[in-house]
Design a protein around this motif. Structure first.
Motif, PDB file in Angstrom:
ATOM      1  N   ASP A   1       0.997  -0.959  -0.019  1.00 48.14           N
ATOM      2  CA  ASP A   1       0.043  -0.062  -0.137  1.00 48.14           C
ATOM      3  C   ASP A   1       0.883   1.907  -0.332  1.00 48.14           C
ATOM      4  O   ASP A   1       0.294   2.532  -0.298  1.00 48.14           O
ATOM      5  CB  ASP A   1      -0.614   0.277   0.876  1.00 48.14           C
ATOM      6  CG  ASP A   1      -1.921  -1.221   1.807  1.00 48.14           C
ATOM      7  OD1 ASP A   1      -2.546  -1.411   0.494  1.00 48.14           O
ATOM      8  OD2 ASP A   1      -2.390  -1.955   2.120  1.00 48.14           O
ATOM      9  N   ALA A   2       1.817   0.706  -0.261  1.00 42.52           N
ATOM     10  CA  ALA A   2       3.009   1.770  -0.232  1.00 42.52           C
ATOM     11  C   ALA A   2       2.887   2.950  -1.458  1.00 42.52           C
ATOM     12  O   ALA A   2       2.045   2.621  -2.151  1.00 42.52           O
ATOM     13  CB  ALA A   2       4.774   2.108  -0.135  1.00 42.52           C
ATOM     14  N   THR A   3       3.126   4.224  -1.482  1.00 43.04           N
ATOM     15  CA  THR A   3       3.896   5.135  -3.043  1.00 43.04           C
ATOM     16  C   THR A   3       4.936   5.788  -2.705  1.00 43.04           C
ATOM     17  O   THR A   3       5.890   4.751  -1.871  1.00 43.04           O
ATOM     18  CB  THR A   3       2.379   6.361  -2.661  1.00 43.04           C
ATOM     19  OG1 THR A   3       3.079   7.203  -1.313  1.00 43.04           O
ATOM     20  CG2 THR A   3       1.752   6.420  -2.480  1.00 43.04           C
ATOM     21  N   VAL A   4       4.773   5.637  -4.186  1.00 41.41           N
ATOM     22  CA  VAL A   4       6.707   6.504  -4.185  1.00 41.41           C
ATOM     23  C   VAL A   4       6.698   7.446  -4.842  1.00 41.41           C
ATOM     24  O   VAL A   4       6.617   7.909  -5.242  1.00 41.41           O
ATOM     25  CB  VAL A   4       7.313   4.982  -5.386  1.00 41.41           C
ATOM     26  CG1 VAL A   4       7.458   3.245  -4.932  1.00 41.41           C
ATOM     27  CG2 VAL A   4       6.379   5.059  -6.922  1.00 41.41           C
ATOM     28  N   THR A   5       7.640   8.090  -5.179  1.00 40.77           N
ATOM     29  CA  THR A   5       7.921   9.513  -5.384  1.00 40.77           C
ATOM     30  C   THR A   5       9.363   9.317  -6.633  1.00 40.77           C
ATOM     31  O   THR A   5      10.966   9.238  -6.232  1.00 40.77           O
ATOM     32  CB  THR A   5       9.238  10.167  -4.056  1.00 40.77           C
ATOM     33  OG1 THR A   5       8.190  10.354  -3.095  1.00 40.77           O
ATOM     34  CG2 THR A   5       9.079  11.532  -4.931  1.00 40.77           C
ATOM     35  N   PRO A   6       8.867   9.332  -7.898  1.00 39.24           N
ATOM     36  CA  PRO A   6       9.688   8.751  -8.549  1.00 39.24           C
ATOM     37  C   PRO A   6      11.053   9.798  -9.001  1.00 39.24           C
ATOM     38  O   PRO A   6      10.115  11.147  -9.536  1.00 39.24           O
ATOM     39  CB  PRO A   6       8.882   8.470  -9.933  1.00 39.24           C
ATOM     40  CG  PRO A   6       7.556   9.216  -9.519  1.00 39.24           C
ATOM     41  CD  PRO A   6       7.397   8.424  -8.193  1.00 39.24           C
ATOM     42  N   ARG A   7      11.905   9.567  -9.792  1.00 41.24           N
ATOM     43  CA  ARG A   7      12.440  10.614  -9.633  1.00 41.24           C
ATOM     44  C   ARG A   7      11.815  11.948 -11.746  1.00 41.24           C
ATOM     45  O   ARG A   7      11.227  10.437 -11.961  1.00 41.24           O
ATOM     46  CB  ARG A   7      14.004  10.678 -10.463  1.00 41.24           C
ATOM     47  CG  ARG A   7      15.012  11.745 -11.382  1.00 41.24           C
ATOM     48  CD  ARG A   7      16.458  11.708 -11.462  1.00 41.24           C
ATOM     49  NE  ARG A   7      16.179  11.109 -10.348  1.00 41.24           N
ATOM     50  CZ  ARG A   7      18.038  10.003 -10.020  1.00 41.24           C
ATOM     51  NH1 ARG A   7      18.756  10.643 -10.405  1.00 41.24           N
ATOM     52  NH2 ARG A   7      18.459  10.273  -8.978  1.00 41.24           N
ATOM     53  N   LEU A   8      11.663  12.465 -12.157  1.00 42.96           N
ATOM     54  CA  LEU A   8      10.789  13.121 -13.152  1.00 42.96           C
ATOM     55  C   LEU A   8      11.268  14.180 -14.017  1.00 42.96           C
ATOM     56  O   LEU A   8      12.598  14.883 -13.710  1.00 42.96           O
ATOM     57  CB  LEU A   8       9.639  13.958 -12.131  1.00 42.96           C
ATOM     58  CG  LEU A   8       8.613  13.290 -11.520  1.00 42.96           C
ATOM     59  CD1 LEU A   8       7.583  14.053 -11.163  1.00 42.96           C
ATOM     60  CD2 LEU A   8       8.132  12.648 -12.151  1.00 42.96           C
ATOM     61  N   VAL A   9      11.058  13.585 -15.021  1.00 49.97           N
ATOM     62  CA  VAL A   9      12.107  15.099 -16.187  1.00 49.97           C
ATOM     63  C   VAL A   9      10.462  15.736 -16.698  1.00 49.97           C
ATOM     64  O   VAL A   9       9.771  15.378 -16.975  1.00 49.97           O
ATOM     65  CB  VAL A   9      12.366  14.577 -16.923  1.00 49.97           C
ATOM     66  CG1 VAL A   9      13.872  13.602 -16.458  1.00 49.97           C
ATOM     67  CG2 VAL A   9      11.499  13.398 -18.043  1.00 49.97           C
ATOM     68  N   GLU A  10      10.826  16.712 -16.708  1.00 52.33           N
ATOM     69  CA  GLU A  10       9.791  17.582 -17.809  1.00 52.33           C
ATOM     70  C   GLU A  10      10.167  18.462 -18.949  1.00 52.33           C
ATOM     71  O   GLU A  10      11.071  18.735 -19.142  1.00 52.33           O
ATOM     72  CB  GLU A  10       9.625  18.571 -17.092  1.00 52.33           C
ATOM     73  CG  GLU A  10       8.214  19.705 -17.681  1.00 52.33           C
ATOM     74  CD  GLU A  10       7.640  20.446 -16.272  1.00 52.33           C
ATOM     75  OE1 GLU A  10       7.102  22.036 -16.851  1.00 52.33           O
ATOM     76  OE2 GLU A  10       7.597  20.724 -15.547  1.00 52.33           O
ATOM     77  N   VAL A  11       9.091  17.427 -20.207  1.00 54.56           N
ATOM     78  CA  VAL A  11       8.910  17.979 -21.658  1.00 54.56           C
ATOM     79  C   VAL A  11       7.707  18.738 -21.535  1.00 54.56           C
ATOM     80  O   VAL A  11       7.200  18.165 -21.863  1.00 54.56           O
ATOM     81  CB  VAL A  11       9.427  16.566 -22.445  1.00 54.56           C
ATOM     82  CG1 VAL A  11       9.536  16.645 -24.028  1.00 54.56           C
ATOM     83  CG2 VAL A  11      10.124  17.032 -21.762  1.00 54.56           C
ATOM     84  N   GLU A  12       8.316  19.760 -22.185  1.00 47.89           N
ATOM     85  CA  GLU A  12       6.922  20.066 -22.780  1.00 47.89           C
ATOM     86  C   GLU A  12       5.290  20.430 -22.095  1.00 47.89           C
ATOM     87  O   GLU A  12       4.535  20.226 -22.061  1.00 47.89           O
ATOM     88  CB  GLU A  12       6.260  19.994 -24.082  1.00 47.89           C
ATOM     89  CG  GLU A  12       7.748  20.155 -25.435  1.00 47.89           C
ATOM     90  CD  GLU A  12       7.080  19.946 -26.797  1.00 47.89           C
ATOM     91  OE1 GLU A  12       6.688  18.828 -26.620  1.00 47.89           O
ATOM     92  OE2 GLU A  12       8.072  19.908 -27.585  1.00 47.89           O
ATOM     93  N   GLY A  13       5.573  20.835 -20.705  1.00 48.51           N
ATOM     94  CA  GLY A  13       5.258  20.863 -19.806  1.00 48.51           C
ATOM     95  C   GLY A  13       3.773  19.666 -19.557  1.00 48.51           C
ATOM     96  O   GLY A  13       3.485  19.191 -18.388  1.00 48.51           O
ATOM     97  N   ASP A  14       5.106  18.284 -20.331  1.00 48.83           N
ATOM     98  CA  ASP A  14       4.146  17.474 -18.926  1.00 48.83           C
ATOM     99  C   ASP A  14       5.246  16.665 -18.413  1.00 48.83           C
ATOM    100  O   ASP A  14       6.641  16.325 -18.479  1.00 48.83           O
ATOM    101  CB  ASP A  14       3.696  15.880 -20.541  1.00 48.83           C
ATOM    102  CG  ASP A  14       2.965  16.221 -21.006  1.00 48.83           C
ATOM    103  OD1 ASP A  14       2.123  16.970 -20.496  1.00 48.83           O
ATOM    104  OD2 ASP A  14       1.955  16.017 -21.960  1.00 48.83           O
ATOM    105  N   ARG A  15       5.458  15.172 -17.253  1.00 50.07           N
ATOM    106  CA  ARG A  15       6.145  15.061 -16.551  1.00 50.07           C
ATOM    107  C   ARG A  15       6.578  13.312 -16.932  1.00 50.07           C
ATOM    108  O   ARG A  15       5.476  12.886 -16.999  1.00 50.07           O
ATOM    109  CB  ARG A  15       5.841  15.393 -14.650  1.00 50.07           C
ATOM    110  CG  ARG A  15       5.693  17.470 -14.542  1.00 50.07           C
ATOM    111  CD  ARG A  15       5.508  16.729 -12.931  1.00 50.07           C
ATOM    112  NE  ARG A  15       4.145  16.527 -12.622  1.00 50.07           N
ATOM    113  CZ  ARG A  15       3.432  15.905 -11.705  1.00 50.07           C
ATOM    114  NH1 ARG A  15       4.412  15.919 -10.700  1.00 50.07           N
ATOM    115  NH2 ARG A  15       2.329  15.688 -11.760  1.00 50.07           N
TER     116      ARG A  15
END
Length: 258
Positions: free
Chosen positions: A48-62
């Motif tokens: 039931d856990a959540t994760v915090t992925p590393r994100l990159v943003e491209v043209e407004g989308d993550r």
């Protein structure tokens, strides 16, 4: 250079053919893959856990960063916190957050940005639950000519269901109300495995491009009369046996030398 993977092959085929069927095949491989996701921290992924992925943003989308081989992840990001999840679970996690997937960045043949709407579509497709009905089968007939894409998809999905049943028969059925449909009779399912088997058949329809078609699933015991009728007229599909368990090691035995 890393090996080519099923995702690479499916993506190259989709790019070359440009057909809906080829694209569906790619998304099927993505759902079945084990993907390594880069995290912003070392939080574990429990039931039931959540994760915090590393994100990159491209043209407004993550986009979260995922790889189908550990070697590809390490070549792209070096040592970092990661978690490994199935493609189907990752699709659900990312869709819930409105994220896309940056897949295999760094030069792999399958490297691409899958936008949030593509991940949301995959998540919805995989979340579809088969509907239960209660109809009496009056007649059984040979299956006739079936699309090769459906047979290939069924074979692939049922291979992943190793150990959940012994075998299945594919045939045509005429019901008591006169309706006609193809039916897959799955013989001797393990208790509790029926839902996974029904979902696998439903996904085979979707990913073979035949979502509008119908394929009914019935669960049977080998001793039932309907099983014998299906055996006379149907196409038999054997499910793989479960992988044998490894030998139990004596905890007091000396450790093996490498």
């Amino acid at each position: 250079m890393t090996e080519h993977t099923p995702l690479d092959a499916a993506h190259v085929r989709a790019e070359a053919e440009g057909t809906d069927l080829a694209r569906l095949s790619f998304f099927e491989r993505l759902a079945e893959a084990e993907l390594h996701l880069i995290l912003d921290d070392a939080a574990e992924l429990g039931a039931d856990a959540t994760v915090t992925p590393r994100l990159v943003e491209v043209e407004g989308d993550r986009y979260a960063l995922g790889f189908d081989l550990v070697e590809r992840l390490e070549a792209f990001a070096g040592g970092c916190a990661t978690v490994t999840v199935s493609g189907r679970r990752l699709a659900a996690l990312l869709a819930h957050e409105g994220l896309g997937l940056a897949l295999n960045l760094g030069g792999a043949p399958s490297a691409q940005l899958l936008p949030p709407d593509a991940i949301a579509w995959l998540s919805r497709t995989l979340a579809h639950e088969p509907q239960e009905t209660d109809r009496r089968i009056a007649e059984i007939a040979p299956p006739g000519r079936l699309p090769e894409a459906l047979l290939t998809a069924l074979d692939g999905k049922l291979r992943l269901a190793a150990g959940l049943a012994r075998y299945a028969y594919l045939a045509q059925a005429v019901y008591g109300d006169g309706m006609r449909s193809h039916v897959l009779g799955i013989v001797d399912p393990v208790p509790g495995g029926e839902r996974d088997l029904a979902r696998a058949v439903s996904e085979a329809l979707v990913f073979s491009g035949l979502e509008a078609g119908t394929l009914d699933v019935v669960f049977l015991r080998a001793s039932q009369p309907l099983t014998a009728r299906l055996a006379r007229h149907g196409l038999r599909i054997d499910l793989p046996a479960p992988a044998p368990a490894g030998p139990v090691r004596d905890p007091d035995a000396p450790p093996r030398l490498r």
